[in-house]
Write a protein that holds these residues in place. Structure first.
Motif, PDB file in Angstrom:
ATOM      1  N   TYR A 149       0.153  -0.196  -7.412  1.00 61.38           N
ATOM      2  CA  TYR A 149       0.202  -0.495  -5.979  1.00 61.38           C
ATOM      3  C   TYR A 149       1.579  -0.952  -5.568  1.00 61.38           C
ATOM      4  O   TYR A 149       2.047  -0.612  -4.479  1.00 61.38           O
ATOM      5  N   TRP A 156       5.691   3.680   0.400  1.00 58.89           N
ATOM      6  CA  TRP A 156       5.132   3.963   1.720  1.00 58.89           C
ATOM      7  C   TRP A 156       5.773   3.102   2.796  1.00 58.89           C
ATOM      8  O   TRP A 156       6.117   3.585   3.875  1.00 58.89           O
ATOM      9  N   LEU A 164       9.067   7.564  -0.174  1.00 60.12           N
ATOM     10  CA  LEU A 164       7.695   8.060  -0.106  1.00 60.12           C
ATOM     11  C   LEU A 164       7.446   9.052  -1.238  1.00 60.12           C
ATOM     12  O   LEU A 164       6.410   8.981  -1.914  1.00 60.12           O
ATOM     13  N   LEU A 168       4.651   8.540  -4.126  1.00 62.06           N
ATOM     14  CA  LEU A 168       3.597   9.527  -4.364  1.00 62.06           C
ATOM     15  C   LEU A 168       3.623  10.007  -5.807  1.00 62.06           C
ATOM     16  O   LEU A 168       2.596  10.070  -6.484  1.00 62.06           O
TER      17      LEU A 168
ATOM     18  N   ASN B  18      -4.991   0.240  10.913  1.00 66.27           N
ATOM     19  CA  ASN B  18      -4.219   1.061   9.993  1.00 66.27           C
ATOM     20  C   ASN B  18      -5.010   1.297   8.706  1.00 66.27           C
ATOM     21  O   ASN B  18      -5.414   0.329   8.055  1.00 66.27           O
ATOM     22  N   LEU B  20      -4.180   2.179   5.812  1.00 70.90           N
ATOM     23  CA  LEU B  20      -3.573   1.682   4.572  1.00 70.90           C
ATOM     24  C   LEU B  20      -3.841   0.195   4.390  1.00 70.90           C
ATOM     25  O   LEU B  20      -4.147  -0.260   3.289  1.00 70.90           O
ATOM     26  N   TYR B  21      -3.776  -0.562   5.508  1.00 69.05           N
ATOM     27  CA  TYR B  21      -4.098  -1.992   5.413  1.00 69.05           C
ATOM     28  C   TYR B  21      -5.535  -2.181   4.974  1.00 69.05           C
ATOM     29  O   TYR B  21      -5.846  -3.050   4.171  1.00 69.05           O
ATOM     30  N   ILE B  24      -5.726  -1.659   1.297  1.00 68.12           N
ATOM     31  CA  ILE B  24      -5.219  -2.802   0.526  1.00 68.12           C
ATOM     32  C   ILE B  24      -6.231  -3.937   0.535  1.00 68.12           C
ATOM     33  O   ILE B  24      -6.474  -4.593  -0.480  1.00 68.12           O
ATOM     34  N   VAL B  62      -5.310   5.380  -1.642  1.00 62.76           N
ATOM     35  CA  VAL B  62      -3.996   5.064  -1.076  1.00 62.76           C
ATOM     36  C   VAL B  62      -3.103   6.298  -1.105  1.00 62.76           C
ATOM     37  O   VAL B  62      -2.386   6.606  -0.152  1.00 62.76           O
ATOM     38  N   MET B  66      -1.425   7.999   2.103  1.00 61.21           N
ATOM     39  CA  MET B  66       0.016   8.163   2.198  1.00 61.21           C
ATOM     40  C   MET B  66       0.385   9.618   2.434  1.00 61.21           C
ATOM     41  O   MET B  66       1.300   9.933   3.193  1.00 61.21           O
TER      42      MET B  66
END
Lengths: 373, 179
Positions: A149, A156, A164, A168, B18, B20-21, B24, B62, B66
């Protein structure tokens, strides 16, 4: 008062142990960086850093101070919270596995009754491990997988195309190689019958071949290769491939945040070296040492800890050596190598081990391993 | 403490616009759940929770977020309908929770003799003796899923493509010549 001291004492001991372990790991990490530059210089016919202190021994500290005093820049359009969170996640996930490193054998010969307030009562052994976690192997694999992560979010949140791409690539790569890594460990776990790292070392000592690298050579190779991929090192350093991605996921990071990523990478190298040594090379065990010193005495423990670190240094040297030797993979080569070669080989190794253990049991050769902590 | 963290993370997961948040936050939920498992003397489940959910599945989520780079402000359609479904599911879950709570309070409180049920060895033993049938069924189900995934993602090989093409050509030929 005495009661308070008695309750606080174990916590103090634990904190002291954690501090010593942290200091040792950080020292090794700092000097791995220097060793990397020196050895790379040597491999490439250069001298390497030699200005700060004799032979450049103070170079890591100079680097650290430089990182601290550099200006801390955050890109304008970055997602600030995630941008600051990412290096913290990376370095935390890298440092947590430290609690299960089996640094050495327990010291059982010392009589602790000289301590004041009767603190030494009932203490017969001093384990050189911070925590005996019953599922140590899974714990290390799980925590290091959380480290992805850090890299993915860094890529990201930087809001930059190079970052990015790096993020990835690294998430794809780490998912792929984690499977092969887990499967290659399975053989060792089956041979030792435990997931506890100390028990695995004990099982190696009582096994006829002393080091699991002998019966598990395929597993060792698969583990080593996937370890290189997991730590994003050459030849699998695609997330930070300089020639195509500038610096990959940490392109937009500067100063101490970059230093944290850098540190996380080297701590991860240390972690996989510890795993390699513990699972396949007998950990702290030195064959024949118990003929000279008795098990559990302080000299035995010291020599064992020294052997443990020596084995780790061998692996760290291997890392640096390979970095100086091999070119980088292409991304599709990397993926097909992981999925189409490493994973089947690891699974074949598991099946082979199952068959071998079954055959041993049928022939009646197996022996009970007296290991439990 | 970990339960509070889990609840806070899940609230932030639901309320963040969002994706992505949200992802997480979900990772946070999984990790605090793992901590709860450790306090319940089930370290194996905790490690597997982190390894599988936080380490593999959420990384994939994720990754996809992305890659897709979803718009933040896109309003959801069919929200009413989803609210109704969510309400029904939530009520069911609440009823279940109350039922379990009720059942637990009704049963006599027997102290656990030894808290070794969460150890890896015992989990393995009970999986291959007491719960052998469910394990086998799950195994077959997973195998079917794997085979399905392979078939769905498989590209036709060159001879097969030529075969399909030849068939289409032949059909076109048939149509033209009015067989």
């Amino acid at each position: 008062m005495e009661q308070v001291i008695k309750t606080v004492f174990p916590i103090v001991v634990l904190f002291a142990g954690a501090t010593v372990a942290f200091g040792a790991v950080m020292g090794v990490v700092a000097y791995t960086v220097l060793a990397e530059r020196k050895v790379l210089g040597w491999l490439q016919g250069r001298i390497g850093p030699n200005r700060v202190g004799p032979w450049g021994v103070l170079q890591p500290f100079a680097d650290l101070f430089k990182f601290i005093f550099k200006e801390d820049i955050a890109p304008d359009k970055s997602t600030k919270f995630v941008y600051y969170l990412a290096p913290i996640v990376a370095v935390t996930a890298a440092l947590i596995p430290m609690v299960v490193y089996p640094f050495g054998p327990p010291i059982i010969s010392v009589d602790w009754s000289f301590l004041p307030f009767g603190l030494g009562e009932g203490i017969s052994r001093l384990p050189l491990v911070l925590a005996q976690i019953d599922v140590g192997v899974l714990f290390v694999l799980g925590v290091t997988s959380v480290g992805v992560y850090g890299i993915a979010l860094a890529g990201w949140s930087s809001n930059s195309k190079y970052s990015l791409m790096g993020g990835l690539r690294s998430s794809a790569q780490m998912i792929s190689y984690e499977l092969a890594m887990g499967a290659s460990v399975l053989g060792v776990v089956m041979l030792s019958g435990s997931l506890n790292l100390s028990d695995i070392i004990c099982a190696q000592i009582y096994s006829p071949y002393k080091w699991f690298i002998i019966p598990q050579f395929i597993g060792f190779l698969v583990f080593l290769i996937s370890a290189f991929a997991e730590t994003n090192r050459v030849p699998f350093d695609l997330p930070e491939a300089e020639t195509e991605l500038v610096a990959g996921f940490h392109t937009e990071y500067s100063a101490l945040k970059f230093a944290l990523f850098f540190m996380a990478e080297y701590v991860n190298m240390f972690t996989v070296s510890v795993m390699c040594v513990t699972l396949f090379l007998g950990g702290w065990y030195v064959p024949g040492l118990s003929h000279i010193f008795q098990f559990g005495t302080i000299p035995y423990a010291l020599i064992s800890v020294g052997a443990f670190f020596l084995k780790i240094f061998l692996f760290l040297f291997l890392y640096i050596w390979i970095r100086g030797t091999l070119p980088r993979f292409r991304f599709d080569q990397l993926m097909s190598f992981g999925w189409k070669f490493l994973l089947p080989v690891a699974i074949a190794n598991v099946i082979l081990t199952i068959v071998a253990i079954w055959a041993w049991n049928v022939m009646g050769w197996s022996q009970a391993v007296p290991c439990s902590n | 403490m970990f339960a509070g963290l889990a609840i806070a993370c899940s609230i932030s997961m639901v309320y963040h616009k969002n994706p992505l948040y949200s992802a997480i936050s979900l990772v946070g939920v999984f990790i605090s759940l793992a901590c709860i498992y450790v306090t319940l003397a089930a370290p194996f489940i905790a490690a597997v929770q982190v390894l599988v959910y936080a380490g593999a599945i959420m990384v994939l989520v994720v990754f996809v977020i992305m890659l897709l780079n979803l718009d933040e402000d896109k309003p959801l359609t069919n929200l009413r309908y989803l609210y109704a479904v969510g309400a029904v599911l939530g009520m069911t879950l609440l009823a279940q929770t109350f039922f379990i709570f009720y059942a637990v309070t009704k049963t006599p409180n027997t102290p656990v003799e030894n808290s070794t049920a969460g150890l890896t060895l015992n989990i393995g033993k009970s999986m291959y003796t007491e719960y052998l049938l469910p394990v086998e069924i799950v195994g077959i189900l997973l195998l079917m899923a794997i085979v399905g995934a392979v078939i769905m993602s498989r590209r036709l090989s060159q001879p097969q493509i030529e075969l399909v093409k030849a068939k289409e050509d032949f059909e076109a030929y048939q149509e033209r010549h009015d067989y």
